[in-house]
Design an enzyme around this catalytic site. Structure first.
Site, PDB file in Angstrom:
ATOM      1  N   CYS A 272     -11.266   0.789 -16.418  1.00 60.61           N
ATOM      2  CA  CYS A 272      -9.833   1.494 -16.877  1.00 60.61           C
ATOM      3  C   CYS A 272      -9.895   2.994 -16.609  1.00 60.61           C
ATOM      4  O   CYS A 272     -10.619   3.418 -16.266  1.00 60.61           O
ATOM      5  CB  CYS A 272      -9.515   0.813 -18.173  1.00 60.61           C
ATOM      6  SG  CYS A 272     -10.451   1.295 -19.494  1.00 60.61           S
TER       7      CYS A 272
ATOM      8  N   ARG B 141      -9.014  -1.686 -22.770  1.00 61.69           N
ATOM      9  CA  ARG B 141      -8.530  -2.388 -21.791  1.00 61.69           C
ATOM     10  C   ARG B 141      -9.974  -2.800 -21.126  1.00 61.69           C
ATOM     11  O   ARG B 141     -10.202  -4.304 -21.372  1.00 61.69           O
ATOM     12  CB  ARG B 141      -7.829  -2.083 -20.518  1.00 61.69           C
ATOM     13  CG  ARG B 141      -6.383  -1.948 -20.995  1.00 61.69           C
ATOM     14  CD  ARG B 141      -5.432  -1.350 -19.798  1.00 61.69           C
ATOM     15  NE  ARG B 141      -5.575   0.007 -19.549  1.00 61.69           N
ATOM     16  CZ  ARG B 141      -4.904   0.811 -18.921  1.00 61.69           C
ATOM     17  NH1 ARG B 141      -4.054   0.411 -18.150  1.00 61.69           N
ATOM     18  NH2 ARG B 141      -5.514   2.096 -18.752  1.00 61.69           N
TER      19      ARG B 141
ATOM     20  N   ASP C 252      -4.523  -5.266   0.189  1.00 64.52           N
ATOM     21  CA  ASP C 252      -4.850  -4.550   1.370  1.00 64.52           C
ATOM     22  C   ASP C 252      -5.275  -5.599   2.405  1.00 64.52           C
ATOM     23  O   ASP C 252      -4.898  -5.896   3.460  1.00 64.52           O
ATOM     24  CB  ASP C 252      -6.118  -3.421   1.348  1.00 64.52           C
ATOM     25  CG  ASP C 252      -5.698  -2.411   0.630  1.00 64.52           C
ATOM     26  OD1 ASP C 252      -4.494  -1.961   0.459  1.00 64.52           O
ATOM     27  OD2 ASP C 252      -6.389  -1.658  -0.071  1.00 64.52           O
TER      28      ASP C 252
END
Length: 224
Positions: free
Chosen positions: A8, A14, A117
């Site tokens: 993060c 997080r 991607d």
């Protein structure tokens, strides 16, 4: 042994919660997983947010942690890098280009096992396959480049493209969903913000753990 690195920003909210949650779930399910976390802009040696520690404690997870910055050594150590946001993912790949094949956002990997991607590349290949199908139909019906399609040829093309259209819809839906694949930063919020973040992390980590459990021999799997 899987080696998972959560990433993060500051490595105090997080990614430490994700690290603790996955370590607990992996241990409970006897999964061979090592877990670490880091931050793209972390200052080393900072304790996790008190709210993060409290939320983990509420889940029965004792956790001690000091923040660390993302380093080449951590990238090389990991088999899988899971970022909290698409921006983190881009930063990681930009800074460590050789990591591109193993970096995903948490939600990408949890939902699909691949990155956005990869999905774009699959969509490009799908469009190339569709063009090949059109060329095959033209050749079969002896249609010139500027010649209108007959009804029979059009029906044959539509039938040939139906499976590809289903795949296209799946990939386009994933691309649209990717706009909402970030885990929001609870930093600066109260403990309820951290609880919400932890539940969000848990939801997607459970998906990953369930998938990994399916890869184990039956004798190695454990119940939730």
């Amino acid at each position: 042994m899987k080696k998972v690195l959560f990433v993060c920003t500051g490595n105090t909210c997080r990614s430490p919660m994700a690290e603790a949650l996955l370590r607990e779930m992996a241990g409970r399910n006897r999964l061979p997983v090592e877990v670490k976390s880091a931050g793209v802009s972390a200052i080393s040696g900072i304790k996790p947010s008190p709210q993060a520690v409290q939320v983990l404690k509420e889940k029965g997870i004792a956790y001690e942690h000091e923040s660390q910055s993302l380093t080449p050594q951590l990238i090389d150590w990991s088999d899988l890098v899971l970022s909290m946001t698409g921006a983190h993912k881009k930063m990681i790949v930009h800074q460590f280009p050789h990591s591109a094949g193993k970096v995903y956002t948490l939600k990408e990997y949890a939902l699909w096992g691949e990155g956005i991607d990869d999905i774009h590349q699959k969509l490009d290949r799908l469009y190339m396959e569709a063009e090949n199908k059109r060329a095959e139909i033209r050749k079969r019906f002896d249609l010139k480049a500027d010649e209108p399609w007959s009804e029979t040829a059009s029906l044959a093309l539509d039938k040939a493209l139906q499976p590809l259209k289903k795949e296209e819809k799946k990939y386009l839906d994933r691309i649209r969903a990717a706009r909402h694949l970030d885990v929001a930063d609870p930093f600066g919020g109260d403990v309820d913000h951290y609880r919400k973040c932890a539940e969000e992390l848990k939801e997607y980590i459970v998906r990953i753990v369930d998938r990994w459990k399916q890869e184990l021999p039956p004798s190695n799997s454990a119940s939730e």
